[in-house]
Enzyme design. Structure first.
Site, PDB file in Angstrom:
ATOM      1  N   GLY A  12       0.804  -1.217   0.000  1.00 17.30           N
ATOM      2  CA  GLY A  12       0.000   0.000   0.000  1.00 17.30           C
ATOM      3  C   GLY A  12       0.833   1.260   0.000  1.00 17.30           C
ATOM      4  CG  ASN A  13       4.140   1.861   2.607  1.00 20.35           C
ATOM      5  OD1 ASN A  13       3.417   2.638   3.219  1.00 20.35           O
ATOM      6  ND2 ASN A  13       4.785   0.880   3.200  1.00 20.35           N
ATOM      7  CE  LYS A 130      -0.003  -5.873   9.586  1.00 18.40           C
ATOM      8  NZ  LYS A 130       1.343  -5.835   8.978  1.00 18.40           N
ATOM      9  CE  LYS A 215       1.918  -6.384  -0.836  1.00 17.10           C
ATOM     10  NZ  LYS A 215       2.935  -6.834   0.096  1.00 17.10           N
ATOM     11  CE  LYS A 277       7.763  -8.014   0.345  1.00 21.30           C
ATOM     12  NZ  LYS A 277       7.002  -7.898   1.584  1.00 21.30           N
TER      13      LYS A 277
END
Length: 329
Positions: A12-13, A130, A215, A277
């Site tokens: 989102g950044n 989170k 995500k 990731k």
């Protein structure tokens, strides 16, 4: 027979950069930059699924609701996920469509609000970790903890923040719709922010749950379900590094999934940065996927041409979709 399929995931950044206020104008300008990258993938001959993060945007939305808490009731987190998935999807959809038109590429773009199923018995619900939303002083944090049953933690001496579960995704509800769009050649934006977390209750019905889905994990699941040949993860570095930040650091251009797993287990990829990731890459390949490309937004074009990025593949000497794309095959 459809063309090859790529799925790209970015944070989102990318649409709300550090130091920006988060206005719609700023975010659309950033969406236009992102759209130029997305269209490069289409030009390489791929159908495309786009997954974006929404952390900064949800944080801003929660700040807005906190400021209006005495006037308008706040929405639960799953609804906030849906709101940002819709607003960001719209901005990306418009930006990608306009970029395609500038290049005379006749394609449609569609955003799918994506409910992602999690297991209500996932251990993450017992240990929320989170942090989300604004910082609160001790008095307001205690009030919210009492009234809303929120779990609150102190965060780096800056105040208290709410923490929520981050369960693993196990299914995509509109997966057939996403697959149908891709097969019709539609650039599809899906699972923004990791999707809207839901679970299946004892009656077989869908219920929303207040949680955050990573995500990259959601992207890996969609990439497997849609049978993507290439899974692209954009991050802050051009390549994956061995011994990152040390004097003996070494960039990795290619590695197979077993090497990635061994390095992960050896602590090479911390859980707060590259770790998720790499886990997503391993899950995608072990689930039948082909290749994962990890690179930065700035180096994506070079990575698609085989000049940057890290490729994680199923086995040494295996299929290389990115290399074939760079040769125009």
């Amino acid at each position: 027979m459809r063309k090859k399929l790529a799925l790209i995931a970015f944070g989102g950044n990318a649409m709300l950069e550090a130091g920006e206020k988060g206005t719609a104008r700023e975010q659309y300008r950033n969406a236009q930059k992102a759209a130029q990258l997305m269209v490069e993938i289409v030009r390489k001959g791929y159908e495309l699924i786009i997954v974006h993060g929404n952390g900064p945007q949800v944080g801003n939305l929660l700040l807005q609701m906190e400021a209006a808490a005495n006037t308008i009731p706040a929405f639960p987190l799953d609804v906030c996920d849906a709101m940002t998935e819709g607003s960001m999807g719209y901005m990306l959809e418009r930006a990608v469509l306009n970029e395609l038109r500038k290049r005379s590429i006749d394609k449609e773009v569609a955003t799918v609000l994506t409910q992602v199923v999690v297991d209500r018995e996932d251990k993450a619900f017992l240990h929320p970790t989170k942090p989300i939303g604004p910082f609160y002083n001790a008095f307001r944090a205690a009030q919210l903890k009492r009234e809303n049953k929120w779990q609150m933690v102190e965060d780096a001496g800056r105040g208290f923040r709410r923490v929520v579960p981050s369960p693993l995704p196990i299914d995509i509800i509109p997966k057939r719709a996403i697959r149908a769009l891709v097969e019709r050649g539609v650039v599809t934006i899906a699972a923004g922010g990791g999707g809207i977390p839901v679970f299946i209750n004892s009656s077989g019905l869908v219920e929303g749950v207040e949680a955050v889905i990573d995500k990259d994990h959601a992207s890996a699941l969609i990439a497997r379900e849609a049978r993507a040949e290439l899974f692209i993860i954009l991050t802050g570095v051009d390549r994956v590094w061995e011994n990152f930040g040390k004097e003996n650091a070494r960039p990795i251009a290619r590695m197979d999934v077993e090497q990635a797993r061994r390095m992960l287990e050896a602590g090479q990829f911390p859980p707060g940065s590259m770790g998720p990731k790499i886990v997503a890459a391993i899950d995608y390949i072990n689930g039948g996927g082909h290749e994962v490309m990890i690179t930065s937004a700035e180096k994506l074009k070079a990575a698609l041409a085989g000049r940057s990025g890290t490729i994680i593949h199923r086995r040494r000497g295996g299929h290389d979709a990115a290399a074939k794309a760079s040769k125009g095959e």
